[in-house]
Design a protein around this motif. Structure first.
Motif, short mmCIF file in Angstrom:
data_model
loop_
_atom_site.label_atom_id
_atom_site.label_comp_id
_atom_site.label_asym_id
_atom_site.label_seq_id
_atom_site.Cartn_x
_atom_site.Cartn_y
_atom_site.Cartn_z
N LYS A 290 88.61 -3.64 113.52
CA LYS A 290 89.74 -3.69 114.48
C LYS A 290 89.59 -4.93 115.38
N HIS B 179 97.79 0.21 108.05
CA HIS B 179 96.94 1.02 108.94
C HIS B 179 97.84 1.71 109.97
N ALA C 14 92.72 11.91 113.31
CA ALA C 14 91.26 11.82 113.18
C ALA C 14 90.75 10.41 113.45
N ILE C 15 91.67 9.44 113.63
CA ILE C 15 91.24 8.05 113.78
C ILE C 15 90.85 7.76 115.22
N GLY D 98 89.40 8.13 105.76
CA GLY D 98 89.10 7.48 107.04
C GLY D 98 89.52 8.36 108.20
N SER E 92 87.08 8.97 111.89
CA SER E 92 85.85 9.43 112.54
C SER E 92 84.74 9.78 111.55
N LEU F 195 86.83 4.55 104.85
CA LEU F 195 87.26 3.42 105.67
C LEU F 195 86.76 3.76 107.07
N GLY G 178 85.94 2.93 111.03
CA GLY G 178 86.27 2.16 112.22
C GLY G 178 85.07 2.03 113.13
N GLY G 179 85.02 2.85 114.16
CA GLY G 179 83.98 2.77 115.19
C GLY G 179 82.57 2.63 114.66
C1 PEP Z 1 90.01 3.26 111.08
O1 PEP Z 1 90.08 2.35 111.90
O2 PEP Z 1 90.60 3.13 110.00
C2 PEP Z 1 89.21 4.44 111.39
C3 PEP Z 1 89.11 5.38 110.50
O3 PEP Z 1 88.62 4.47 112.63
P1 PEP Z 1 87.47 5.52 113.12
O4 PEP Z 1 86.43 5.56 112.03
O5 PEP Z 1 86.96 4.93 114.39
O6 PEP Z 1 88.15 6.84 113.29
#
Ligand code: PEP
Length: 251
Positions: free
Chosen positions: A11, A95, A171-172, A210, A212, A231, A233-234
């Motif tokens: 990101k 996204h 969940a993102i 994807g 968390s 996929l 993110g954090g």
């Molecule tokens: C993402 O950015 O696609 C994602 C899944 O983020 P996170 O893992 O932080 O929820």
């Protein structure tokens, strides 16, 4: 058997010094993990440095979005050709943050997907429902429509050269992960929807979950039949966590 794939989505995070250290540690901690594909999707300004650091390593790289246009008066945009100049293999399209914050709709996403493939990039197509849509029991309808928008414009055959990421919006970045069974159910639905067009592609396409994904829930998620990786993110911003997730993706 499908090869597992873990892609980091940085990101709008990082700086030159941090990125370099992060990747040094990820390279070191994943050096023996050759059974799965690993990639990082980074902010545009860092592509040059990332290319220099990752070329000739086992980690691939890509971008987080791309223009649907080849070139022209599109201030602020980045083309597929530009991504190719920096050795990108992947580009994320659709996204949920691009859909929600920048107003990208399924039609635009389909055009970006087509542009990416035309340039030889592999689109990581993100689809997923909001919490309201899940609670309204229209998850399959929403995800099906997002997928069909691409199939209608690009053809089902195009899926052969793409990756799908099922990312429930709720969940993102929220710390709320879908349970392995919730994720598996939607993955199974997506694979069946693709099978209605082409069974070979349905059985071969890589489908990521994807939302968390962390070091402590990755193994359970990746063990599900239709989930081929994540996929991230954090957790992709912390070398040990990302490497542990990559480790969970060893077949
Ligand atoms: C993402 O950015 O696609 C994602 C899944 O983020 P996170 O893992 O932080 O929820």
């Amino acid at each position: 058997m499908r090869k597992k794939f873990v892609a980091g989505n940085w990101k709008m995070h990082g700086n030159l010094a941090h990125n370099q250290k992060l990747l040094e540690a990820v390279l070191k901690n994943t050096t023996n993990l050759r059974q799965s594909e690993i990639a990082v999707c980074v902010p545009f300004p860092y592509l040059s440095a990332i290319q220099a650091q990752l070329k000739n390593t086992h980690i691939k790289w890509g971008a987080q979005t791309v223009s649907e246009y080849d070139k022209g008066a599109y201030t602020g945009e980045v083309s597929t050709e530009m991504l190719n100049d920096f050795g990108c293999k992947y580009v994320i399209v659709g996204h949920s943050e691009r859909r929600a914050i920048y107003g990208e709709n399924s039609q635009t996403v389909a055009l970006k997907y087509i542009a990416a493939q035309k340039a030889g990039l592999i689109p990581i197509l993100c689809i997923g429902e909001t919490l309201e849509q899940r609670e309204g029991r229209i998850t399959e309808q929403v995800v099906g429509e997002q997928l069909n928008a691409v199939i209608e414009k690009a053809g089902a055959g195009s899926l052969m050269k793409s990756v799908i990421a099922y990312e429930p919006v709720w969940a993102i970045g929220t710390g709320k992960t879908a349970t392995p069974q919730q994720a598996q159910d939607v993955h199974e639905f997506i694979r069946k929807s693709i099978a209605a067009h082409n069974t070979t592609i349905a059985s071969k396409i890589t489908m990521l979950y994807g939302g968390s994904v962390k070091a402590d829930n990755a193994s359970e998620l990746f063990a599900m039949q239709d989930i081929d990786g994540g996929l991230i993110g954090g957790a992709s911003l912390v070398a040990e966590d990302f490497a542990a997730i990559c480790e969970a993706a060893q077949n």
